[in-house]
Design an enzyme around this catalytic site. Structure first.
Site, PDB file in Angstrom:
ATOM      1  N   ARG A   1      55.285 -35.023  25.543  1.00  0.00           N
ATOM      2  CA  ARG A   1      53.891 -34.578  24.935  1.00  0.00           C
ATOM      3  C   ARG A   1      53.374 -34.388  25.592  1.00  0.00           C
ATOM      4  O   ARG A   1      51.818 -35.000  25.450  1.00  0.00           O
ATOM      5  CB  ARG A   1      54.119 -36.561  24.078  1.00  0.00           C
ATOM      6  CG  ARG A   1      55.096 -35.856  23.049  1.00  0.00           C
ATOM      7  CD  ARG A   1      54.249 -37.116  21.898  1.00  0.00           C
ATOM      8  NE  ARG A   1      54.389 -38.502  21.500  1.00  0.00           N
ATOM      9  CZ  ARG A   1      52.987 -39.644  21.506  1.00  0.00           C
ATOM     10  NH1 ARG A   1      53.017 -39.380  20.134  1.00  0.00           N
ATOM     11  NH2 ARG A   1      52.683 -40.929  22.234  1.00  0.00           N
ATOM     12  N   ASP A   2      53.025 -34.620  27.052  1.00  0.00           N
ATOM     13  CA  ASP A   2      51.906 -34.993  28.239  1.00  0.00           C
ATOM     14  C   ASP A   2      52.770 -33.523  29.103  1.00  0.00           C
ATOM     15  O   ASP A   2      51.724 -34.263  30.564  1.00  0.00           O
ATOM     16  CB  ASP A   2      51.695 -35.923  28.605  1.00  0.00           C
ATOM     17  CG  ASP A   2      50.105 -35.893  29.386  1.00  0.00           C
ATOM     18  OD1 ASP A   2      49.379 -35.386  28.406  1.00  0.00           O
ATOM     19  OD2 ASP A   2      50.113 -37.277  30.350  1.00  0.00           O
ATOM     20  N   ILE A   3      52.917 -32.140  28.637  1.00  0.00           N
ATOM     21  CA  ILE A   3      52.940 -31.589  29.806  1.00  0.00           C
ATOM     22  C   ILE A   3      51.898 -30.660  30.314  1.00  0.00           C
ATOM     23  O   ILE A   3      52.036 -30.178  29.109  1.00  0.00           O
ATOM     24  CB  ILE A   3      54.384 -30.495  29.241  1.00  0.00           C
ATOM     25  CG1 ILE A   3      55.539 -31.260  28.754  1.00  0.00           C
ATOM     26  CG2 ILE A   3      54.147 -29.237  30.595  1.00  0.00           C
ATOM     27  CD1 ILE A   3      56.262 -30.224  28.120  1.00  0.00           C
TER      28      ILE A   3
END
Length: 509
Positions: free
Chosen positions: A115-117
């Site tokens: 969810r935070d690439i």
């Protein structure tokens, strides 16, 4: 949300990274949420055993302070690399993307979404295995657990958030794939394709606008377009992404029963027009029968494409010794191709000898060459430093700029017919198309010797290219020096080509 320290594990005598989570000074509800998010990050990462994911060793819980003890990686983040070194080339980005996709495959198999690439959460190891690693699962969501994002708070980087996450729709593995696509675009172009001046403008771009793909995306363009599709179901799966980012397979070598000249269908990097060989011994090591009715320009037939570069072909029948029909081909560049290594330490294809850099291992001769010259078959020259080398035949060598905006080529062959007549016949017999515009095709001189120059424009894959070719005969051989470049680099490209021509030296027998 915290800061990361370099520390020493005194029990096991090893360096570690310790992430200190900031949960003090918050109201009780926020502190509870932050603590649970920290523990979730540790659990999410610890359950993944993959070389592309930073390992978690321990969690230390002391009241208002929490630390996650992690593997220490001697690395720079992709974000730091882009700031310090600038955008990367297609091959490097493909390698990074494939490593991340393989790591994500393990992450998703464990029931975890990152969810935070983004570039700041991708580490590039400096030494050792030079791994590409995902880190910072601070907002990862383990499937089937309660959502923790606080009311009214959007956690993450809008430039790299999938549309469904911004709009509050259900998320899944395709959401991470969208972020991966935006991250690879940033690696190629320096920033997310949705970055705008304000956060609101960025959010609007993610939801409603088409991505601004980097102009140098080349062969990665189709994959990036699909990764950044607005609807999750339109994005490819991880297996498909891994396959699409794999290095191009080596081209097959055809061995026809009659001597023919390669028309470039299997070449990853295209050559300028070449003289037909005058004997079987002069034929290139890679051969293919001429394809009738080839259009100019246009990609090779689908059965030959694979992940290789598409070419612009000018085909014309010519006569070899003994009246055997062959093909003369001009192939022009599409996206960047792989192959070879840098000058001075270049790798060569099968059947060719490695180049010799003047002033190193070759015994001195009476012929003086410019410093840094590399000896090829029949000639020597000083290629651009840091460019990728690809050897097509024993006497034909290509160098490609790191950003793919220019390519230079040199070659030699036995002289046969008049070069101007040959090139005029190539252009006259070819099917014109794709905005081909001849600038000049005429006789000239090169160092006081008769020569031929061919300069023209063409379009391939939506990009405009400018080609300049120079050919001349000396003794019984013909020599050619060529380049093609994109208009935005015309100034430095032309200056570089002129410097290369000055270094070109025909070797004495």
């Amino acid at each position: 949300m915290g800061r990361v320290w370099r520390a020493a594990d005194e029990m096991l005598d090893r360096p570690v990274a310790v992430k200190e989570m900031r949960i003090d000074g918050l109201d009780p509800e926020d502190a509870r949420t932050r603590r649970e998010r920290t523990l979730r990050e540790a659990r999410a990462t610890a359950r993944i055993d993959h070389p592309g994911v930073v390992g978690v060793y321990d969690v230390v819980d002391e009241g208002e302070r929490l630390w996650i003890v992690m593997e220490l990686i001697d690395s720079r983040s992709l974000e730091q690399t882009l700031v310090e070194d600038g955008p990367l080339g297609v091959d490097d980005v493909a390698r990074i993307g494939r490593s991340l996709a393989e790591a994500l495959r393990e992450v998703h198999a464990g029931g975890v979404l990152h969810r935070d690439i983004k570039p700041g959460n991708v580490l590039l190891e400096r030494v050792g295995r030079h791994r590409v690693m995902l880190t910072d699962f601070g907002i990862a969501a383990i499937q089937d657990t309660e959502a923790l994002t606080m009311v009214g708070m959007l956690v993450g980087s809008p430039d790299y958030m999938a549309p469904e996450r911004i709009s509050g729709r259900p998320q899944g593995p395709p959401s991470d794939l969208w972020s991966l696509g935006a991250t690879l675009c940033a690696a190629l172009g320096g920033s997310s394709p949705f970055s705008r001046d304000t956060t609101l403008a960025t959010l609007h771009a993610v939801l409603y606008e088409e991505p601004r793909l980097p102009p140098g995306a080349g062969r990665l363009t189709p994959l990036l377009t699909r990764l950044l599709a607005k609807e999750p179901e339109d994005r490819p799966g991880l297996d498909e992404v891994v396959k699409a980012l794999a290095p191009p397979a080596p081209a097959p070598v055809a061995r026809p029963s009659t001597p023919t000249l390669d028309i470039g269908l299997r070449r990853p990097v295209p050559p300028p027009p070449a003289r037909p060989a005058a004997s079987r011994q002069e034929a290139p090591t890679e051969c293919a029968k001429p394809v009738p009715g080839t259009d100019l320009p246009g990609p090779p037939p689908a059965r030959h494409r694979g992940p290789r570069r598409r070419g612009l072909l000018i085909a014309v029948a010519v006569a070899l010794a003994g009246g055997v029909a062959a093909a003369l081909a001009l192939t022009l560049p599409g996206d960047r191709g792989g192959g070879g290594a840098q000058a001075g330490g270049a790798s060569t294809s099968a059947g060719t000898r490695p180049p010799t850099v003047e002033g190193t291992s070759r015994p001195p001769t009476a012929q003086t060459l410019p410093p840094g010259s590399i000896r090829e078959v029949g000639y020597a020259w000083v290629p651009p430093r840091g460019w990728k080398r690809a050897v097509k035949t024993a006497s034909e060598v290509h160098y490609t700029a790191p950003d793919g905006t220019q390519e230079v080529v040199t070659q030699s062959a036995l002289a046969k017919d008049d070069l101007l007549t040959t090139w005029q016949k190539s252009e006259r017999d070819a099917h014109q198309g794709q905005d081909y515009v001849k600038i000049r095709l005429d006789r000239t001189t090169f160092r006081g010797r008769p020569a031929v120059v061919w300069e023209y424009l063409f379009t391939l894959d939506g990009r405009r290219w400018h080609a300049e070719l120079l050919g001349f005969d000396q003794e019984s051989r013909s020599y050619q020096i060529g380049t093609w470049y994109q208009p935005q680099v015309a100034g430095p490209a032309k200056a570089r080509y002129e410097r290369i021509k000055k270094t070109f030296t025909v070797l004495r027998p």
